[in-house]
Design a protein around this motif. Structure first.
Motif, PDB file in Angstrom:
ATOM      1  N   LEU A  76      57.125  88.251  46.486  1.00 43.79           N
ATOM      2  CA  LEU A  76      58.201  88.379  47.471  1.00 43.79           C
ATOM      3  C   LEU A  76      58.961  89.687  47.363  1.00 43.79           C
ATOM      4  O   LEU A  76      59.698  90.059  48.282  1.00 43.79           O
ATOM      5  N   ASP A  77      58.825  90.403  46.237  1.00 41.68           N
ATOM      6  CA  ASP A  77      59.465  91.709  46.093  1.00 41.68           C
ATOM      7  C   ASP A  77      58.680  92.796  46.822  1.00 41.68           C
ATOM      8  O   ASP A  77      59.261  93.674  47.460  1.00 41.68           O
ATOM      9  N   THR A  78      57.357  92.728  46.713  1.00 40.57           N
ATOM     10  CA  THR A  78      56.509  93.785  47.286  1.00 40.57           C
ATOM     11  C   THR A  78      55.754  93.335  48.521  1.00 40.57           C
ATOM     12  O   THR A  78      55.135  94.156  49.202  1.00 40.57           O
ATOM     13  N   ASN A  79      55.784  92.033  48.808  1.00 40.56           N
ATOM     14  CA  ASN A  79      55.024  91.454  49.928  1.00 40.56           C
ATOM     15  C   ASN A  79      53.546  91.816  49.844  1.00 40.56           C
ATOM     16  O   ASN A  79      52.912  92.202  50.827  1.00 40.56           O
ATOM     17  N   THR A  80      53.006  91.716  48.632  1.00 38.77           N
ATOM     18  CA  THR A  80      51.592  91.944  48.393  1.00 38.77           C
ATOM     19  C   THR A  80      50.984  90.691  47.767  1.00 38.77           C
ATOM     20  O   THR A  80      51.707  89.819  47.264  1.00 38.77           O
ATOM     21  N   ILE A  81      49.663  90.617  47.782  1.00 39.93           N
ATOM     22  CA  ILE A  81      48.982  89.444  47.259  1.00 39.93           C
ATOM     23  C   ILE A  81      48.108  89.816  46.071  1.00 39.93           C
ATOM     24  O   ILE A  81      47.612  90.936  45.963  1.00 39.93           O
ATOM     25  N   ARG A  82      47.924  88.851  45.172  1.00 41.87           N
ATOM     26  CA  ARG A  82      46.988  88.972  44.057  1.00 41.87           C
ATOM     27  C   ARG A  82      46.018  87.801  44.142  1.00 41.87           C
ATOM     28  O   ARG A  82      46.425  86.646  44.071  1.00 41.87           O
ATOM     29  N   PRO A  83      44.719  88.077  44.320  1.00 38.88           N
ATOM     30  CA  PRO A  83      43.745  86.987  44.418  1.00 38.88           C
ATOM     31  C   PRO A  83      43.702  86.151  43.145  1.00 38.88           C
ATOM     32  O   PRO A  83      43.792  86.677  42.031  1.00 38.88           O
ATOM     33  N   LEU A  84      43.556  84.851  43.305  1.00 37.89           N
ATOM     34  CA  LEU A  84      43.425  83.918  42.192  1.00 37.89           C
ATOM     35  C   LEU A  84      42.084  83.192  42.296  1.00 37.89           C
ATOM     36  O   LEU A  84      41.469  83.168  43.364  1.00 37.89           O
ATOM     37  N   THR A  85      41.680  82.579  41.212  1.00 36.39           N
ATOM     38  CA  THR A  85      40.382  81.919  41.160  1.00 36.39           C
ATOM     39  C   THR A  85      40.441  80.548  41.840  1.00 36.39           C
ATOM     40  O   THR A  85      41.369  79.771  41.608  1.00 36.39           O
ATOM     41  N   THR A  86      39.447  80.272  42.672  1.00 38.89           N
ATOM     42  CA  THR A  86      39.319  78.950  43.272  1.00 38.89           C
ATOM     43  C   THR A  86      38.497  78.068  42.336  1.00 38.89           C
ATOM     44  O   THR A  86      37.316  78.314  42.122  1.00 38.89           O
ATOM     45  N   ILE A  87      39.117  77.054  41.771  1.00 37.81           N
ATOM     46  CA  ILE A  87      38.471  76.180  40.792  1.00 37.81           C
ATOM     47  C   ILE A  87      37.614  75.128  41.483  1.00 37.81           C
ATOM     48  O   ILE A  87      36.490  74.827  41.067  1.00 37.81           O
ATOM     49  N   SER A  88      38.145  74.537  42.538  1.00 41.35           N
ATOM     50  CA  SER A  88      37.449  73.512  43.311  1.00 41.35           C
ATOM     51  C   SER A  88      38.117  73.450  44.672  1.00 41.35           C
ATOM     52  O   SER A  88      39.180  74.042  44.883  1.00 41.35           O
ATOM     53  N   ASN A  89      37.504  72.762  45.616  1.00 47.58           N
ATOM     54  CA  ASN A  89      37.996  72.766  46.992  1.00 47.58           C
ATOM     55  C   ASN A  89      39.346  72.047  47.092  1.00 47.58           C
ATOM     56  O   ASN A  89      39.444  70.845  46.831  1.00 47.58           O
ATOM     57  N   THR A  90      40.365  72.798  47.472  1.00 45.06           N
ATOM     58  CA  THR A  90      41.744  72.309  47.496  1.00 45.06           C
ATOM     59  C   THR A  90      42.167  71.738  48.849  1.00 45.06           C
ATOM     60  O   THR A  90      43.340  71.402  49.030  1.00 45.06           O
ATOM     61  N   PHE A  91      41.253  71.640  49.792  1.00 43.30           N
ATOM     62  CA  PHE A  91      41.585  71.205  51.145  1.00 43.30           C
ATOM     63  C   PHE A  91      42.271  69.832  51.127  1.00 43.30           C
ATOM     64  O   PHE A  91      41.757  68.866  50.594  1.00 43.30           O
ATOM     65  N   CYS A  92      43.466  69.777  51.720  1.00 42.20           N
ATOM     66  CA  CYS A  92      44.227  68.526  51.832  1.00 42.20           C
ATOM     67  C   CYS A  92      44.586  67.956  50.463  1.00 42.20           C
ATOM     68  O   CYS A  92      44.473  66.748  50.221  1.00 42.20           O
ATOM     69  N   SER A  93      45.038  68.834  49.583  1.00 43.68           N
ATOM     70  CA  SER A  93      45.407  68.444  48.225  1.00 43.68           C
ATOM     71  C   SER A  93      46.913  68.211  48.126  1.00 43.68           C
ATOM     72  O   SER A  93      47.634  68.235  49.122  1.00 43.68           O
ATOM     73  N   ALA A  94      47.383  67.992  46.892  1.00 45.54           N
ATOM     74  CA  ALA A  94      48.793  67.708  46.631  1.00 45.54           C
ATOM     75  C   ALA A  94      49.214  68.470  45.383  1.00 45.54           C
ATOM     76  O   ALA A  94      48.379  69.091  44.714  1.00 45.54           O
ATOM     77  N   GLY A  95      50.507  68.412  45.048  1.00 44.91           N
ATOM     78  CA  GLY A  95      50.923  69.145  43.860  1.00 44.91           C
ATOM     79  C   GLY A  95      52.383  68.971  43.513  1.00 44.91           C
ATOM     80  O   GLY A  95      53.120  68.227  44.160  1.00 44.91           O
ATOM     81  N   GLY A  96      52.782  69.693  42.469  1.00 46.51           N
ATOM     82  CA  GLY A  96      54.151  69.654  41.983  1.00 46.51           C
ATOM     83  C   GLY A  96      54.252  70.382  40.664  1.00 46.51           C
ATOM     84  O   GLY A  96      53.365  71.168  40.296  1.00 46.51           O
ATOM     85  N   TYR A  97      55.352  70.130  39.944  1.00 48.80           N
ATOM     86  CA  TYR A  97      55.592  70.756  38.648  1.00 48.80           C
ATOM     87  C   TYR A  97      55.568  69.713  37.536  1.00 48.80           C
ATOM     88  O   TYR A  97      56.013  68.576  37.720  1.00 48.80           O
ATOM     89  N   LEU A  98      55.066  70.123  36.372  1.00 50.25           N
ATOM     90  CA  LEU A  98      55.350  69.382  35.160  1.00 50.25           C
ATOM     91  C   LEU A  98      56.723  69.806  34.652  1.00 50.25           C
ATOM     92  O   LEU A  98      57.281  70.819  35.091  1.00 50.25           O
TER      93      LEU A  98
END
Length: 519
Positions: A76-98
């Motif tokens: 959000l400071d530079t408005n640039t992206i860093r690619p991350l690794t796709t582990i498995s298909n995340t389509f229609c997934s869920a999430g949160g924090y520990l």
């Protein structure tokens, strides 16, 4: 010189008009490109970065070592992206924090484009500021396949994982329904456990609404029904009244939140549900009603009110000052690829503390349709990040609503009062339940009127804002120091990372990250 000044008058008047409109209606700013379709989003704790996640598809513009990937870290400071690794298909997934700030992403879809299936997979991300962190595969899988599940954090920090389907479906049905819940980290022998409510609410029970109540139990809603679910016995405790109007869950998708919790009324919880659609056809009309219910009151009832227009697939996001934004979505159709039309471009700001009939204000319209697979949530600047729109099964740049990669920030009207933002000069990195603590504060108003809240912006996807939560803190201003008291327990505020905002005469500061937990 007279003619010069005369020529300036229209320009100055126009500038004054624009400034006045901004102060009244807010301002949209295009800030960058996401690289991937932003159908899922979550803040990376302790940073000024966001994680964007999409499904495995042909729309990605991002690669790692020449191979496509489907998730990025957006700065959000530079408005640039860093690619991350796709582990498995995340389509229609869920999430949160520990509770330690680890980002969790779980569930998903079938294998595609040489990426493994994600139905029962758990992916973790440890936030960092050095550009070296990445998604990792967890060594524990979900006990069943889950597509369109919901995650809510419990009072002790455990993740409650509910529902979904065992394959991609247009509408859930008995053979695809997953009427069970499980916990992460697992307890005892782990596994999933049945919950009859998700059988009773077929076919509209995907991405069910789940909100932790201050008594540590859960409000669960699907279709038009809702219950209180006991988190000690893990059984249904109470049936609540059905909400008037049509179903509120996929594909007749509405949105829901728990309104900000306040010690001034002993943290009495109130749930807000808005939008949906009236039938399962292309001619379905977006629902224009919102309902509020106090589930722990002696006689819970739905108090209904109307929005200025209907809205299918709304995002309902908590703002840095405690107001609520209702935005994105459309007027007609249902959720799903190519099934929604007539985008709603005008956001609504909803004031929870105002009297009924005076709570909703129409703000500056966006110029970008945000249809199926859009997201919106508050970021550390106090602004609202808005992105996404991926309503095409095989996305291209064609059609009335192509996949959109633009990232916007919406600055609400309360930022344009002319008063500078207060500044949190110093604050503790960690606080414990019930702890009295101080922060150093710089204010710019002649008569400071200070309120402080902590906010979890949630894991956002498909109009579902999982674990989104805002809590007002007890506070007292003494010179340049502000004395505060942390929430009393995990029912009010589960342990983990929060953004802390100071609000002075309605103007919020930029946030600082703070970790809550322990005794």
């Amino acid at each position: 010189m007279k003619s010069l000044y005369t020529n300036l008058f229209p320009l100055l008047a126009a500038a004054s008009l624009v400034a006045g409109q901004t102060a009244k209606l807010g301002q949209w700013d295009f800030v960058g490109h996401s690289g991937v379709s932003t159908m899922h989003g979550i803040l990376s704790p302790g940073t000024n970065k966001v994680l964007f996640i999409e499904r495995v598809e042909l729309a990605t513009e991002v690669t790692i070592n020449g191979k496509p990937t489907y998730t990025v870290e957006y700065d959000l400071d530079t408005n640039t992206i860093r690619p991350l690794t796709t582990i498995s298909n995340t389509f229609c997934s869920a999430g949160g924090y520990l509770m330690n700030g680890t980002v969790m992403n779980l569930g998903g879809a079938e294998s595609a484009q040489e990426v493994n299936q994600g139905f029962n997979k758990i992916r973790t991300f440890e936030p960092c500021n050095d550009g070296k962190c990445d998604w990792m595969a967890n060594n524990i899988d979900l006990s069943v396949l889950r597509w369109y599940p919901t995650v809510e954090q419990l009072a002790d920090g455990t993740l409650f994982i509910l529902g979904g389907a065992n394959k991609g479906v247009a509408v859930n049905e008995p053979k695809t329904n997953v009427p069970s819940y499980e916990l992460f980290p697992p307890r005892g022998k782990g596994g999933s456990y049945p919950i009859d409510f998700l059988t009773e609410t077929l076919p509209y029970n995907l991405y069910p609404s789940v909100h932790l109540l201050p008594d540590s139990n859960l409000f669960i809603m699907a279709n038009t029904k809702s219950i209180i679910f006991d988190t000690k016995t893990f059984t249904k405790k109470t049936d609540l009244p059905e909400i008037p109007g049509p179903p509120r869950h996929y594909p007749l998708t509405g949105g829901s939140i728990i309104l900000p919790l306040d010690p001034a009324n002993n943290y009495e919880p109130e749930i807000l549900v808005c939008g949906g659609a009236d039938q399962l056809t292309a001619n379905a009309k977006g629902e224009n009603t919102c309902g509020r219910i106090r589930p722990l009151s002696k006689n819970p009832t739905w108090d209904m009110e109307e929005m200025p227009f209907g809205r299918l697939m709304p995002d309902i996001a908590l703002l840095s000052n405690g107001d609520v934004m209702i935005l994105n979505g459309c007027l007609k159709g249902t959720a799903g690829f190519g099934k929604g039309t007539d985008p709603v471009l005008t956001p609504i700001m909803y004031n929870p503390s105002a009297k009924k009939g005076a709570r909703m204000t129409q703000l500056q319209p966006s110029y970008i349709p945000r249809m199926y697979h859009s997201i919106a949530f508050t970021v550390p600047s106090g602004q609202l990040l808005v992105s996404g729109s991926n309503p095409n099964k095989n996305p291209t740049g064609e059609g009335p609503y192509p996949t959109d990669f633009r990232v916007e920030l919406f600055t609400a009207p309360f930022h344009f009062t002319g008063q500078p933002q207060p500044w949190i000069k110093q604050a503790p990195a960690e606080i414990k339940y019930g702890q009295n603590f101080e922060i150093e504060l710089v204010t710019y108003s002649e008569k400071p009127k200070i309120f402080v809240n902590i906010l979890n912006s949630g894991f956002v996807t498909h109009s579902s804002h999982m674990s989104q939560r805002q809590i007002w803190l007890e506070s007292e201003l003494k010179a340049d120091k502000l004395s505060l008291k942390a929430p009393p327990n995990g029912g009010v505020a589960p342990p983990g990372p929060y953004l802390m905002f100071v609000v002075d005469n309605g103007v919020p500061s930029k946030a600082v990250w703070i970790m809550l937990g322990g005794k």
